[in-house]
Design a protein around this motif. Structure first.
Motif, PDB file in Angstrom:
ATOM      1  N   ALA A  28       0.827  -1.213   0.000  1.00 12.76           N
ATOM      2  CA  ALA A  28       0.000   0.000   0.000  1.00 12.76           C
ATOM      3  C   ALA A  28       0.862   1.264   0.000  1.00 12.76           C
ATOM      4  CB  ALA A  28      -0.930   0.000   1.212  1.00 12.76           C
ATOM      5  N   GLU A  29       2.041   1.164   0.582  1.00 10.29           N
ATOM      6  CA  GLU A  29       2.931   2.321   0.618  1.00 10.29           C
ATOM      7  C   GLU A  29       3.558   2.610  -0.742  1.00 10.29           C
ATOM      8  OE1 GLU A  29       3.471   4.496   3.101  1.00 10.29           O
ATOM      9  OE2 GLU A  29       1.832   3.423   4.117  1.00 10.29           O
ATOM     10  N   THR A  30       3.414   1.692  -1.685  1.00 11.40           N
ATOM     11  CA  THR A  30       3.990   1.905  -3.027  1.00 11.40           C
ATOM     12  C   THR A  30       2.965   2.461  -4.013  1.00 11.40           C
ATOM     13  OG1 THR A  30       3.474  -0.338  -3.850  1.00 11.40           O
ATOM     14  CG2 THR A  30       5.528  -0.053  -2.612  1.00 11.40           C
ATOM     15  N   ARG A  31       1.756   2.788  -3.539  1.00 18.15           N
ATOM     16  CA  ARG A  31       0.740   3.332  -4.444  1.00 18.15           C
ATOM     17  C   ARG A  31       1.166   4.674  -5.021  1.00 18.15           C
ATOM     18  NH1 ARG A  31      -4.355   3.040  -0.502  1.00 18.15           N
ATOM     19  NH2 ARG A  31      -2.644   3.637   0.903  1.00 18.15           N
ATOM     20  N   GLY A  32       0.730   4.917  -6.231  1.00 18.90           N
ATOM     21  CA  GLY A  32       1.038   6.188  -6.874  1.00 18.90           C
ATOM     22  C   GLY A  32       0.694   6.131  -8.351  1.00 18.90           C
ATOM     23  N   VAL A  33       0.773   7.275  -9.007  1.00 16.08           N
ATOM     24  CA  VAL A  33       0.549   7.377 -10.453  1.00 16.08           C
ATOM     25  C   VAL A  33       1.713   8.162 -11.031  1.00 16.08           C
ATOM     26  CG1 VAL A  33      -0.960   8.232 -12.273  1.00 16.08           C
ATOM     27  CG2 VAL A  33      -1.953   7.300 -10.178  1.00 16.08           C
ATOM     28  N   TRP A  34       2.274   7.629 -12.105  1.00 21.15           N
ATOM     29  CA  TRP A  34       3.461   8.229 -12.703  1.00 21.15           C
ATOM     30  C   TRP A  34       3.242   8.456 -14.196  1.00 21.15           C
ATOM     31  CZ3 TRP A  34       3.271   3.859  -9.699  1.00 21.15           C
ATOM     32  CH2 TRP A  34       3.727   4.000  -8.377  1.00 21.15           C
ATOM     33  N   PHE A  78       1.175   5.278 -15.863  1.00 27.48           N
ATOM     34  CA  PHE A  78       1.042   3.996 -15.187  1.00 27.48           C
ATOM     35  C   PHE A  78       0.987   4.253 -13.683  1.00 27.48           C
ATOM     36  CE2 PHE A  78       5.449   4.968 -15.969  1.00 27.48           C
ATOM     37  CZ  PHE A  78       6.118   4.653 -14.805  1.00 27.48           C
ATOM     38  N   GLY A  79       0.430   3.306 -12.973  1.00 30.80           N
ATOM     39  CA  GLY A  79       0.291   3.528 -11.542  1.00 30.80           C
ATOM     40  C   GLY A  79      -0.160   2.294 -10.803  1.00 30.80           C
ATOM     41  N   ARG A  80      -0.245   2.421  -9.489  1.00 27.65           N
ATOM     42  CA  ARG A  80      -0.737   1.356  -8.617  1.00 27.65           C
ATOM     43  C   ARG A  80      -1.706   1.988  -7.626  1.00 27.65           C
ATOM     44  NH1 ARG A  80       3.873  -1.384  -6.548  1.00 27.65           N
ATOM     45  NH2 ARG A  80       3.505  -3.092  -8.019  1.00 27.65           N
ATOM     46  N   ALA A  81      -2.880   1.354  -7.489  1.00 29.92           N
ATOM     47  CA  ALA A  81      -3.904   1.849  -6.572  1.00 29.92           C
ATOM     48  C   ALA A  81      -4.695   0.662  -6.043  1.00 29.92           C
ATOM     49  CB  ALA A  81      -4.833   2.845  -7.284  1.00 29.92           C
ATOM     50  N   ASP A  82      -5.640   0.919  -5.147  1.00 25.97           N
ATOM     51  CA  ASP A  82      -6.496  -0.155  -4.659  1.00 25.97           C
ATOM     52  C   ASP A  82      -7.223  -0.803  -5.833  1.00 25.97           C
ATOM     53  OD1 ASP A  82      -5.787   0.268  -2.048  1.00 25.97           O
ATOM     54  OD2 ASP A  82      -7.529   1.493  -1.555  1.00 25.97           O
ATOM     55  N   ALA A  83      -7.311  -2.137  -5.798  1.00 24.41           N
ATOM     56  CA  ALA A  83      -7.887  -2.868  -6.928  1.00 24.41           C
ATOM     57  C   ALA A  83      -9.296  -2.399  -7.284  1.00 24.41           C
ATOM     58  CB  ALA A  83      -7.866  -4.367  -6.636  1.00 24.41           C
ATOM     59  N   PRO A  84     -10.196  -2.135  -6.321  1.00 22.01           N
ATOM     60  CA  PRO A  84     -11.532  -1.656  -6.720  1.00 22.01           C
ATOM     61  C   PRO A  84     -11.493  -0.311  -7.429  1.00 22.01           C
ATOM     62  CG  PRO A  84     -11.585  -2.513  -4.483  1.00 22.01           C
ATOM     63  CD  PRO A  84     -10.140  -2.414  -4.873  1.00 22.01           C
ATOM     64  N   ASP A  85     -10.538   0.555  -7.079  1.00 24.03           N
ATOM     65  CA  ASP A  85     -10.421   1.836  -7.770  1.00 24.03           C
ATOM     66  C   ASP A  85      -9.997   1.626  -9.229  1.00 24.03           C
ATOM     67  OD1 ASP A  85     -11.125   3.199  -5.486  1.00 24.03           O
ATOM     68  OD2 ASP A  85      -9.056   3.500  -4.838  1.00 24.03           O
ATOM     69  N   ILE A  86      -9.076   0.702  -9.440  1.00 25.93           N
ATOM     70  CA  ILE A  86      -8.655   0.394 -10.812  1.00 25.93           C
ATOM     71  C   ILE A  86      -9.810  -0.221 -11.595  1.00 25.93           C
ATOM     72  CG2 ILE A  86      -7.103  -0.985 -12.222  1.00 25.93           C
ATOM     73  CD1 ILE A  86      -5.738   1.349 -10.852  1.00 25.93           C
ATOM     74  N   ALA A  87     -10.584  -1.104 -10.928  1.00 35.49           N
ATOM     75  CA  ALA A  87     -11.737  -1.714 -11.596  1.00 35.49           C
ATOM     76  C   ALA A  87     -12.757  -0.650 -11.997  1.00 35.49           C
ATOM     77  CB  ALA A  87     -12.384  -2.758 -10.687  1.00 35.49           C
ATOM     78  N   ALA A  88     -12.988   0.326 -11.113  1.00 32.73           N
ATOM     79  CA  ALA A  88     -13.930   1.409 -11.419  1.00 32.73           C
ATOM     80  C   ALA A  88     -13.423   2.259 -12.579  1.00 32.73           C
ATOM     81  CB  ALA A  88     -14.162   2.273 -10.181  1.00 32.73           C
ATOM     82  N   LEU A  89     -12.112   2.527 -12.591  1.00 35.58           N
ATOM     83  CA  LEU A  89     -11.525   3.292 -13.691  1.00 35.58           C
ATOM     84  C   LEU A  89     -11.675   2.535 -15.006  1.00 35.58           C
ATOM     85  CD1 LEU A  89      -9.816   5.620 -14.856  1.00 35.58           C
ATOM     86  CD2 LEU A  89      -7.781   4.311 -14.182  1.00 35.58           C
ATOM     87  N   ASP A  90     -11.426   1.228 -14.979  1.00 37.70           N
ATOM     88  CA  ASP A  90     -11.548   0.399 -16.174  1.00 37.70           C
ATOM     89  C   ASP A  90     -12.976   0.423 -16.699  1.00 37.70           C
ATOM     90  OD1 ASP A  90     -10.416  -1.555 -18.052  1.00 37.70           O
ATOM     91  OD2 ASP A  90     -11.693  -2.991 -17.032  1.00 37.70           O
ATOM     92  N   THR A  91     -13.948   0.327 -15.794  1.00 40.10           N
ATOM     93  CA  THR A  91     -15.354   0.379 -16.188  1.00 40.10           C
ATOM     94  C   THR A  91     -15.699   1.733 -16.807  1.00 40.10           C
ATOM     95  OG1 THR A  91     -15.940  -1.158 -14.419  1.00 40.10           O
ATOM     96  CG2 THR A  91     -17.730   0.150 -15.359  1.00 40.10           C
ATOM     97  N   SER A  92     -15.192   2.802 -16.211  1.00 37.50           N
ATOM     98  CA  SER A  92     -15.460   4.143 -16.744  1.00 37.50           C
ATOM     99  C   SER A  92     -14.873   4.313 -18.143  1.00 37.50           C
ATOM    100  CB  SER A  92     -14.884   5.205 -15.803  1.00 37.50           C
ATOM    101  OG  SER A  92     -15.537   5.197 -14.564  1.00 37.50           O
ATOM    102  N   LEU A  93     -13.653   3.836 -18.344  1.00 39.85           N
ATOM    103  CA  LEU A  93     -13.026   3.959 -19.659  1.00 39.85           C
ATOM    104  C   LEU A  93     -13.809   3.183 -20.710  1.00 39.85           C
ATOM    105  CD1 LEU A  93      -9.244   3.633 -18.702  1.00 39.85           C
ATOM    106  CD2 LEU A  93     -10.506   5.725 -19.290  1.00 39.85           C
TER     107      LEU A  93
END
Length: 369
Positions: A118-124, A136-151
């Protein structure tokens, strides 16, 4: 000591000679020794199945590497959970079982590891190349899933409104649209209006902006253990509690799969299709790794209209199978045959007479019968 705790020591330069004999590097030979030690001394059930020829070497080595930093007791617990599945599940599905077993075997270490990730989360953002940039980035999996759905929703909205670029290019454009939330809402609204117009052609499924359904499978220990989140995989209960605490959550009643009444129509009700997928999350074809929710719900015994003498209650969970479109075509248009002797259990016969039993444990080859 090359292997995990509890393995014997080996001579300092043993890997150098082994590597030369095998024609591989000293480093590769060292990893081979470590894997062999772990399998022999820490994973005896998996070792026995490997020696019997039931498990592929590369799969056994992956499991050894994944459990190397566990204690002896925790490794033995994982061994008991995965050894019996190492030859019946494709590795993509086995890996999720393995991850869950590792989390459950040493909860304190799992929490420490989860906090570290969790300490390695971020967007670059990467360098600019001819007017284009990589993100590219790392975030909580549900946030990435929501982003994927939105896209996906925005990309589909663009197509509805006439954008002829590929789906991937439209997803890339959608990143820019998401930077302006009001524009994203307007685009989605206009696309849905076009879909609902009286003269609209083609599919009428609406365009969604970030809406997703999260299926959460909890054991008797509820949030204190390891949960299975569809589309994400195993997660600690603490993680799931944190994810749900930051969202608007709708609690649905537990789906009574066994008690769901059959219907007489050919069309599969949405609730029954959902129950079928939850009962058997994977495509029911032998060794299929596919866990996506997108596919077909098929009658194992072909539906016969009552007008042609068909019996009542043909559409029931016990006569339904979730499968990908490719599997559906194999079943319908080839010489493969399938029966479902009881709910969630299938026996497939290949065109050359090979039989396979598919159930919740994976695939068991039955040979030529």
């Amino acid at each position: 000591q090359r292997g995990g705790s509890g393995t014997p020591e080996v001579a300092e330069f043993a890997a150098a000679e082994l590597g030369a004999v095998l024609g591989v590097s000293t480093g590769s030979a060292g990893f081979l020794i470590a894997d062999a030690l772990d399998l022999r001394h820490r994973l005896p059930l998996l070792w026995a199945r490997l020696r019997a020829g039931d498990v592929k070497m590369w799969i056994a080595r992956r499991i050894a590497q994944r459990t190397r930093w566990l204690t002896e007791a925790a490794a033995a617990t994982v061994d008991g959970s995965v050894a019996g599945l190492a030859s019946t599940l494709p590795y993509g599905r086995l890996e999720k079982v393995l991850d869950a077993a590792v989390l459950a075997a040493d909860p304190p270490q799992a929490k420490t590891d989860t906090r570290a990730v969790a300490e390695t989360r971020g967007v670059w953002v990467g360098d600019v190349l001819l007017g284009h940039q990589t993100v590219f980035g790392r975030a909580d999996a549900p946030d990435i899933a929501a982003l994927d759905t939105s896209l996906d929703g925005l990309a589909r909205a663009m197509a509805v409104l006439g954008d002829t670029d590929s789906h991937d290019i439209r997803r890339a454009k959608a990143l820019g649209v998401l930077a302006d939330p009001a524009a994203a809402l307007d685009l989605t609204r206009l696309a849905n209006q076009a879909l609902n117009a009286p003269d609209a052609a083609g599919p009428r499924r609406g365009c969604d902006l970030g809406r997703a359904v999260l299926y959460l499978h909890l054991g008797p220990d509820l949030f204190d253990g390891v949960a299975r989140v569809h589309g994400i995989g195993p997660a600690l209960g603490d993680q799931v509690r944190d994810w749900l605490g930051h969202r608007h959550v709708t609690i649905k009643p537990v789906i009574d799969i066994a008690g769901m009444a059959a219907v007489d129509s050919y069309e599969v009700p949405a609730r029954m299709a959902e129950a079928s997928r939850l009962r058997t999350p994977a495509d029911c074809f032998p060794y299929s790794p596919n866990l996506t929710l997108h596919g077909d719900t098929d009658h194992t015994l072909p539906y016969v209209s009552p007008d042609d003498g068909g019996p009542p209650g043909q559409t029931a969970v016990a006569n339904l199978a979730w499968m990908t479109r490719r599997t559906h075509r194999v079943k319908t248009h080839s010489q493969w045959k399938v029966t479902q002797p009881r709910s969630g259990v299938w026996i497939w016969r290949s065109p050359h007479g090979h039989h396979y039993l598919v159930d919740h444990t994976g695939t068991t080859p039955l040979g030529k019968l």
